[in-house]
Design a protein around this motif. Sequence first.
Motif, short mmCIF file in Angstrom:
data_model
loop_
_atom_site.label_atom_id
_atom_site.label_comp_id
_atom_site.label_asym_id
_atom_site.label_seq_id
_atom_site.Cartn_x
_atom_site.Cartn_y
_atom_site.Cartn_z
N TYR A 160 -4.73 -0.46 -1.41
CA TYR A 160 -4.50 0.72 -2.24
C TYR A 160 -4.26 0.31 -3.69
O TYR A 160 -3.46 -0.58 -3.97
N ASP B 100 0.84 -1.20 0.00
CA ASP B 100 0.00 0.00 0.00
C ASP B 100 0.87 1.25 0.00
O ASP B 100 0.63 2.20 -0.76
N ALA C 122 1.06 4.08 -2.92
CA ALA C 122 0.77 5.49 -2.63
C ALA C 122 1.96 6.36 -3.02
O ALA C 122 1.79 7.45 -3.58
N HIS D 210 -6.61 7.28 -7.26
CA HIS D 210 -6.47 5.99 -6.60
C HIS D 210 -7.80 5.57 -5.97
O HIS D 210 -8.77 6.31 -5.96
N ARG E 124 -9.31 2.12 -3.07
CA ARG E 124 -8.94 0.90 -2.35
C ARG E 124 -9.84 -0.23 -2.83
O ARG E 124 -11.05 -0.06 -2.93
N GLU F 16 -12.76 6.86 -0.24
CA GLU F 16 -11.33 6.74 -0.53
C GLU F 16 -10.95 7.42 -1.83
O GLU F 16 -9.94 8.11 -1.92
#
Lengths: 490, 490
Positions: free
Chosen positions: A454, A427, A431, A447, A449, B336
Amino acid sequence: MDDLSVPPHMSPDEFRTYGHQLVDWVADYWTSLPQRRVRPADPPGAVAAKLPAGPPATGDGFASLVDDLDTIIAPGLTHWQHPRFFAYFPANTSGPSVLGDLVAAGLGVQGMLWATGPACTEVETVVLDWLADLLDLPEKFRSRSTGGGVIQDSASSATLVATLAALHRASGGDWRAEGTRRRYTVYTSTEGHSSIEKAARMAGIGDAGLRLIEVDEETLAMRPDRLRERIAADVAAGAVPALVVATVGTTSTTAVDPLPAIAEITREYGIWLHVDAAYAGSAAVCPELRAGQVGLEHADSYCFDPHKWLLTGFDCDAFWVADRAGLIQALSVLPEYLRNAATDSDAVIDYRDWQVPLGRRFRALKLWFVLRWYGAEGLRAHIRSHVALARDFAALVRADQRFEIVAPYPYALVVFRLRGAAPDDADRANAALLERLNADGGVYLSHTRVRGRYALRLAVGSPRTTAADVAAAWDAIRSAADAVAGGSSV
Amino acid sequence: MDDLSVPPHMSPDEFRTYGHQLVDWVADYWTSLPQRRVRPADPPGAVAAKLPAGPPATGDGFASLVDDLDTIIAPGLTHWQHPRFFAYFPANTSGPSVLGDLVAAGLGVQGMLWATGPACTEVETVVLDWLADLLDLPEKFRSRSTGGGVIQDSASSATLVATLAALHRASGGDWRAEGTRRRYTVYTSTEGHSSIEKAARMAGIGDAGLRLIEVDEETLAMRPDRLRERIAADVAAGAVPALVVATVGTTSTTAVDPLPAIAEITREYGIWLHVDAAYAGSAAVCPELRAGQVGLEHADSYCFDPHKWLLTGFDCDAFWVADRAGLIQALSVLPEYLRNAATDSDAVIDYRDWQVPLGRRFRALKLWFVLRWYGAEGLRAHIRSHVALARDFAALVRADQRFEIVAPYPYALVVFRLRGAAPDDADRANAALLERLNADGGVYLSHTRVRGRYALRLAVGSPRTTAADVAAAWDAIRSAADAVAGGSSV
């Protein structure tokens, strides 16, 4: 010295001169996009700091306005029309749309009632019927049947309107007077859009009345078995299920909820079924991309956003209901000052009763320009070119063992990530990859999840995006991945 | 033969050519307005009948689009920009507004978040602060204080947003989760706008929670004594008063509610006070027309529509809150896929949390164009010219013994009617007068009911309206009155 008692209206000749200049400015802006960063590097407040503290006492010259467009406004924007804008869902526009909007702005009509804009109203009805044809929507959504279409500003507002109509129906008509005093419940999947939660909150159902139904681990689509269980439990507990929102093309991954199985449940319980195809709906102009809307004939309402992927500038959400009478009953308020013979005759549509606000622009005009300029085949070619580019991109990702694709990609969004043995480390790496990629300004991705992890989203959406742009994005992603793997800081 | 696999995008050169053509079309349209009927005589369906049954398979040429604008669209519209449009409230636009909107459409940015449109967001914040200066609004509404301004589509949506924030506060924060399960109440006068009732309904309060407070017989302004009595009775009965909407310039007659006396009550009971100045707010650019907003420093939120009377095209409602944190708490939902570093830093405004929909256009640009083109003095001259024309019209009405003016006219709306001994007969005569007047197409007025009796409304609003247009309207009214008195049929 100016005469300060006379308003300095722009003369028709000035309007022509400046208008031509700004049409050219827009054309130049579009041509300049490849040379611009997709989004600015400036920190918050940089634009505001360049603007005067107050309005001028007397008018600024037009040249200074254009100068500020060049030096302050354009450099301070995230460029949604940029060929390397791959973030969120697109909000693409087109020449015909901008020109339709120009005419609408010039006409300056306010079509709250048929009487206040006959052509504004009738073009909208006709164009929404055209769109229903183009997408092969069920007959009941057409204006010649019991339903009809209307333009909302966005899918968020469409969802709110559907929620209100659903409450009206679920209450047996008591909701108008009594409000949401009963325990109403609303259902969508865990992948449903945030606007569903927001609509439930705004409608007074409250977050406590929102049910987020589990999705299938593989497809990320709503599980009808879980929906049924939850509804049965709520009914047993004395709640009143009012609305199910199914999604064709979720925001996170473009997952498609199984409409036939969901509709079986909503029909059994008499629950309003709203289908949100905000992004993916445009794809249905192509017959081969209509799989997601199988079962739509059982929906009570449906929406998609021509402003996302059908070359029509924001804002333009197309919303249909199967029972226009129910919608109008839910939302109608008729004060004396809006009464008129046409309304009283029941022979016209007053679109104010189909939406949250009272007033409305002539938004149908830009859609009409787009449909006529491109034609059905032109729109299909547009959608197909993006779907093909997304598939090309997915092939590149699949060929690199460092990456994995984490969800099906039936449209033009590919969701992927760097693989990693330790989930939290992966993750962080993803990121960092995104931050490095976007900081450079050469491309812009967003982005999400997926299953808690992620992941990066690349949505092909701009009509200016070519195979070279997608290839360049992939190069930039690989370089950023190299840098992240090499441990260099962002 | 076209290649149907390639989308026929409009080239930059085509866009320049057609864009220039349509800028000229708009200028010609404006120039043509005096020669047009204000509204068409065609029955419902006339426009739709002229349009094809479906979209074209391949694109239509641009010439055919322009041809349809000339022959179908423009003749089928009610012309809100016409110099003899005196109906409803105006929705006036201007050259600078249309050009600002053209640039906004071309930029095609979607400013839901600061990150997705830094300049889109910051120009909006700055321009709303400018407007607050221009109107001399209380300090707490400025972005440098605890509050701030945002553009909504309309006062209806502003009222809905105020209602939601008020519910959040009245519930002590429980409303987000629990919804409107408690018996909340909302107060406005019997002359308050229909959007207040609609907002209460949409928010789940229900029509039963709406309290329409009596007005003063003379001024048609809300009676604070009645408001206090009603609130006390509701509290005693266990209801939770959430919101009072006071109006500066009611839709029916531009009555002005007494803000100081109302604010004393809302402060005592801790009720959110929203002030709706949708139409009249524009007048406050003139210091001599600010009497209505005395006491505004006690309001929690305020709105007016630059799209009504400040030369900015629909849609553009300016809405301010005193406590932006409360508003954001009420409306925020953060999935998110919308998270980003700027949002997490708390250093930016994400306007999506200030409104119903998620997405948003760059509407601040047209307002910025208008404020800079006209300057403060230019806007004052504009407002003053309309107020003077309305006073001239009122003098004409007063000089004719057949007519009476039925309400104060502090702005540019005059409400009047034919006198009559028998009220029902007088109502019928006034309705017949309006129908005859509007059927002719030379002018367009609307109506209302004042103290239960039918009355005509003449609102001066178009920047093209001159003393000659007002005089012509009065001539037409007198002629129609002669005909009605003579018993000739409409």
